[in-house]
Design a protein around this motif. Structure first.
Motif, PDB file in Angstrom:
ATOM      1  N   GLY A  54       0.657  -1.215  -0.151  1.00 17.67           N
ATOM      2  CA  GLY A  54       0.097  -0.312   0.465  1.00 17.67           C
ATOM      3  C   GLY A  54       1.068   0.921  -0.234  1.00 17.67           C
ATOM      4  N   ASP A  55       0.214   2.330  -0.943  1.00 17.33           N
ATOM      5  CA  ASP A  55       1.195   4.038  -0.638  1.00 17.33           C
ATOM      6  C   ASP A  55       0.641   4.902   0.719  1.00 17.33           C
ATOM      7  N   ASP A  56       1.262   5.496   1.101  1.00 13.29           N
ATOM      8  CA  ASP A  56       1.230   6.164   1.280  1.00 13.29           C
ATOM      9  C   ASP A  56      -0.179   6.916   1.956  1.00 13.29           C
ATOM     10  N   ARG A  57      -0.812   6.591   0.979  1.00 14.09           N
ATOM     11  CA  ARG A  57      -2.349   7.538   1.396  1.00 14.09           C
ATOM     12  C   ARG A  57      -3.084   6.384   2.213  1.00 14.09           C
ATOM     13  N   ARG A  58      -2.906   4.537   1.806  1.00 18.17           N
ATOM     14  CA  ARG A  58      -3.423   4.032   2.366  1.00 18.17           C
ATOM     15  C   ARG A  58      -3.307   3.936   4.308  1.00 18.17           C
ATOM     16  N   VAL A  59      -1.654   3.894   4.658  1.00 17.82           N
ATOM     17  CA  VAL A  59      -1.236   3.674   5.575  1.00 17.82           C
ATOM     18  C   VAL A  59      -1.869   4.800   6.336  1.00 17.82           C
ATOM     19  N   LEU A  60      -1.868   6.333   5.874  1.00 14.66           N
ATOM     20  CA  LEU A  60      -2.635   6.935   6.325  1.00 14.66           C
ATOM     21  C   LEU A  60      -3.212   6.845   7.035  1.00 14.66           C
ATOM     22  N   TRP A  61      -4.514   6.536   6.082  1.00 17.07           N
ATOM     23  CA  TRP A  61      -5.930   6.006   6.670  1.00 17.07           C
ATOM     24  C   TRP A  61      -6.500   4.872   7.586  1.00 17.07           C
ATOM     25  N   ALA A  62      -5.391   3.774   7.359  1.00 19.97           N
ATOM     26  CA  ALA A  62      -5.317   3.134   8.022  1.00 19.97           C
ATOM     27  C   ALA A  62      -5.397   3.008   9.558  1.00 19.97           C
ATOM     28  N   ALA A  63      -4.219   3.796   9.348  1.00 21.84           N
ATOM     29  CA  ALA A  63      -3.668   4.155  11.103  1.00 21.84           C
ATOM     30  C   ALA A  63      -4.423   5.441  11.746  1.00 21.84           C
TER      31      ALA A  63
END
Length: 318
Positions: free
Chosen positions: A172-181
Motif C-alpha cells: 500500500g502507498d502512503d495514503r493507504r497507510v495514512l487512513w488505515a492508521a
C-alpha cells in the motif's frame, strides 16, 4: 499498574446501574482534566521531536510491510479462541444458549480462521464490521462500543489488507497507510475511553466491587500508600482516558506504546488467558503504532489528525 486497565466485565457477572453523578463529581472531573492536559502536553512535546523518538527501536520499522498480516493474526486468534470459549467478541459477552449461540460461535470461529489465513482479507474485514451491529441486537450498544478496537482493525484491513504473496507483505502507498492508521488509532483509543466510563467513571459500583474481590489491584496499597478505593477508581479511569487520548493523537507512538504497554501486560499476571485473548486485538494495534512509528518514512503519517488535508498534500505534485 495492573489494576488500571483490567476489564471488570470480563471477570464478573455483576452489572450495577450506571451512576453518572460519580463521573460528574468535581474530584473525578479534576482527574479527567489532568488526563486531557497531559495528552495535550504530550502532543505539543511531540512537535519538537522528529520521529522515531526512541532510536534503538528503529529496526522494528523493517516489519512495516507485514503489519497488516500480523494485525489480522492478532484479531483472528482472539476471535477463534473466544468462539471455543463460548464468548462473542469480548470475554465478558457469553454466547446465547441454543442453536443461535452455536451458529454465532461457528461464524466467529470461521472468521477467526479466515483472518489468520490472510486470504481475501477485505471480505473478512467487512464481515467483522457487520459483527458489531449484530452484537448490538443481543448485547446492547455499550458492550459493542467497548470493542470498537475490532472495528478499527476491520477498517485498517479494509484499507490496507495483506498482500497476495505467501508472507502477506503489503504494498500500500502512503495514503493507504495514512487512513488505515487513522481509523485504527481513533477506534482503539475510543474503545479505551468508553471502557473508562462504562466500567469505572460512570459505574463506580462495578469498579469498587471488583477491587473488593481483587484488592491487590489497588497499586497504591500494594506500595504502602493509603488511597481510598473511590480515589483509585477515579485515577484508574483517568489513566485509561489518557491512554485512549494518546492513541487517538498518535503523537510519539513509540513512547506511547511503551508507556501504555506496562499496565496492559501487568494485567496478564492477575487474569491470565482470558485477559490475553481479550487484549490480543489491542496488542495488535499497539504493534502497528510501534512499528509504523519506528519507520522513518511512515512515522510522520501516524500522528496526523486531519488525514483529508494530508492526503491532498500527498496527491499534489512536488
Amino acid at each position: 499498574m495492573g489494576g488500571v486497565l483490567a476489564h471488570e466485565k470480563w471477570f464478573t457477572n455483576a452489572r450495577p446501574d450506571a451512576d453518572w453523578s460519580f463521573a460528574a463529581d468535581p474530584a473525578t472531573l479534576a482527574f479527567l482534566g489532568g488526563a486531557v492536559a497531559l495528552a495535550v502536553a504530550w502532543r505539543l512535546a511531540a512537535r519538537r521531536i522528529r520521529g522515531p523518538e526512541v532510536p534503538f527501536l528503529a529496526p522494528l520499522g523493517r516489519l512495516s510491510p507485514w503489519i497488516p498480516r500480523l494485525l489480522a493474526i492478532h484479531a483472528g486468534v482472539s476471535l477463534l479462541a473466544q468462539s471455543v470459549r463460548g464468548t462473542y467478541l469480548a470475554p465478558g459477552l457469553d454466547l446465547p444458549e441454543g442453536g443461535f449461540g452455536i451458529a454465532l460461535a461457528i461464524v466467529e470461529g470461521l472468521l477467526g480462521v479466515w483472518l489468520v489465513s490472510g486470504v481475501e482479507i477485505r471480505w473478512a474485514a467487512a464481515l467483522l464490521v457487520l459483527a458489531g451491529p449484530l452484537g448490538m441486537l443481543a448485547y446492547g450498544p455499550v458492550a459493542i462500543l467497548e470493542r470498537a478496537d475490532l472495528l478499527g482493525i476491520a477498517l485498517f484491513l479494509a484499507v490496507l489488507p495483506p498482500g497476495p504473496d505467501r508472507y502477506g507483505a503489503a504494498t500500500g502507498d502512503d495514503r493507504r497507510v495514512l487512513w488505515a492508521a487513522f481509523y485504527l488509532r481513533v477506534m482503539v483509543g475510543g474503545s479505551l475511553i468508553v471502557l473508562a466510563f462504562s466500567e469505572k467513571l460512570a459505574n463506580p459500583d462495578l469498579a469498587l466491587g471488583f477491587l473488593d474481590r481483587y484488592p491487590a489491584l489497588n497499586l497504591f496499597d500494594a506500595v504502602g500508600v493509603s488511597v481510598a478505593d473511590e480515589t483509585f477508581v477515579r485515577f484508574a479511569g483517568a489513566v485509561e482516558v489518557l491512554f485512549g487520548l494518546l492513541l487517538i493523537s498518535g503523537a510519539m507512538p513509540q513512547a506511547a506504546v511503551v508507556v501504555a504497554g506496562v499496565p496492559f501486560n501487568a494485567t496478564l499476571f492477575f487474569f491470565g488467558v482470558s485477559e490475553l485473548i481479550g487484549h490480543l486485538p489491542v496488542y495488535g494495534a499497539m504493534l502497528v503504532l510501534l512499528v509504523y512509528g519506528s519507520d522513518p518514512r511512515l512515522a510522520p503519517l501516524v500522528p496526523v489528525l486531519n488525514p483529508w488535508r494530508r492526503e491532498r498534500a500527498l496527491r499534489s505534485p512536488p
